[in-house]
Design an enzyme around this catalytic site. Sequence first.
Site, mmCIF file in Angstrom:
data_model
loop_
_atom_site.group_PDB
_atom_site.id
_atom_site.type_symbol
_atom_site.label_atom_id
_atom_site.label_comp_id
_atom_site.label_asym_id
_atom_site.label_seq_id
_atom_site.Cartn_x
_atom_site.Cartn_y
_atom_site.Cartn_z
ATOM 1 N N LYS A 1 -1.153 -1.218 -4.249
ATOM 2 C CA LYS A 1 -2.232 -0.229 -4.268
ATOM 3 C C LYS A 1 -1.532 1.105 -4.429
ATOM 4 O O LYS A 1 -0.830 1.563 -3.521
ATOM 5 C CB LYS A 1 -3.021 -0.285 -2.958
ATOM 6 C CG LYS A 1 -4.015 0.846 -2.740
ATOM 7 C CD LYS A 1 -4.838 0.491 -1.512
ATOM 8 C CE LYS A 1 -5.727 1.540 -0.902
ATOM 9 N NZ LYS A 1 -5.809 2.850 -1.384
ATOM 10 N N TYR B 1 0.865 -1.182 0.000
ATOM 11 C CA TYR B 1 0.000 0.000 0.000
ATOM 12 C C TYR B 1 0.901 1.231 0.000
ATOM 13 O O TYR B 1 1.531 1.550 1.004
ATOM 14 C CB TYR B 1 -0.913 -0.035 1.230
ATOM 15 C CG TYR B 1 -1.848 1.146 1.399
ATOM 16 C CD1 TYR B 1 -2.094 2.066 0.381
ATOM 17 C CD2 TYR B 1 -2.518 1.341 2.602
ATOM 18 C CE1 TYR B 1 -2.962 3.138 0.560
ATOM 19 C CE2 TYR B 1 -3.395 2.408 2.793
ATOM 20 C CZ TYR B 1 -3.605 3.303 1.765
ATOM 21 O OH TYR B 1 -4.471 4.367 1.960
HETATM 22 O O1 MN9 Z 1 -8.015 4.264 -0.597
HETATM 23 C C1 MN9 Z 1 -8.544 6.510 -0.797
HETATM 24 N N1 MN9 Z 1 -7.487 7.151 -0.100
HETATM 25 C C2 MN9 Z 1 -7.682 7.745 1.088
HETATM 26 C C3 MN9 Z 1 -8.086 5.190 -1.300
HETATM 27 O O2 MN9 Z 1 -8.760 7.842 1.604
HETATM 28 C C4 MN9 Z 1 -6.473 8.279 1.755
HETATM 29 C C5 MN9 Z 1 -9.099 7.282 -1.995
HETATM 30 O O3 MN9 Z 1 -10.231 6.580 -2.397
HETATM 31 C C6 MN9 Z 1 -9.442 8.725 -1.679
HETATM 32 O O4 MN9 Z 1 -10.177 8.812 -0.487
HETATM 33 C C7 MN9 Z 1 -10.285 9.379 -2.767
HETATM 34 C C8 MN9 Z 1 -10.515 10.871 -2.476
HETATM 35 O O5 MN9 Z 1 -9.316 11.590 -2.618
HETATM 36 O O6 MN9 Z 1 -9.687 9.214 -3.997
#
Ligand code: MN9
Length: 288
Positions: free
Chosen positions: A161, A133
Amino acid sequence: MKGLYTALMCSFDEKGNVNEKGLREIVRHNIDVQQMDGLYVNGSTGENFLISLAQKKQIFDIVKNEAGDDVKLIAQVGALNLDEAVELAKYATDLGYNAISAVTPFYYKFDFEEIKDYYNTILNSVDNDLIIYSIPALTGVNMNLEQFGELFENDKVIGVKFTAPDFFLLERIRHAYPEKLIFSGFDEMLLSASVLNVDGAIGSTFNVNGQRARQIFELAQEGRIDEARDVQKTTNDLIAGILDNGLYPTIKEMLKYKGVDAGFCRKPMKSLSEEGIKRAQEIADKHL
Ligand code: MN9
């Protein structure tokens, strides 16, 4: 393991305890309504870095129990306390999670040898596959192509990821490691990542916008870029509104608005004001 995964939210009550009924509803909503291929459990969106070891296990239990074998499950186990990461990796593997994932270790500015040791320690403790990640904006850890390559040398490291806006690096990884799985991590950039042929995506906004995410991903795979761009535009109108109002509390409010008991965020994340709640509902009315 290819496909679209929700970065699963967790429902907490006002005191910060896991709300089991609410969590089960979130799981069902993501499987039955958003039609996800899988769930990414205890990641950033699950407020993983704000909860106890016992709560992390409790969440792994409830999600596996509710989802069964309906969808693929990835357990995020990364933690600064490496003993805890190992314990969680074993725990989730025993429960039957299809893969584990671990955030790069953060805060202390570890060098790459230390990062490698962290991953090897987790990997050597379990018989399961691992997805790195990588989220440099939150961890401060920027790995380059060669460093990803070194981690990928271990066959148990099946992918990454990739939550970063660095499409140069993404293209280089895709080209150099066609057999590894790359999951796009920024929902607002899903089209750009899909064009570079990622294998799937993991996103927080899929909790409410999963079906559009699938359209973007599949249209891009079919080369129907104009149509995909339109869906990304609508999606980004939604995401811009969510980010402006407060990411996780707003997604939770939208879930509640749709009848899913998503509960509260853990402190120190703040709850939405009356006005913020109204705004979340307006954004949902307009874009969902
Ligand atoms: O897991 C998410 N990352 C975080 C992925 O929340 C830090 C993304 O889905 C973001 O929340 C999304 C909004 O910026 O892209």
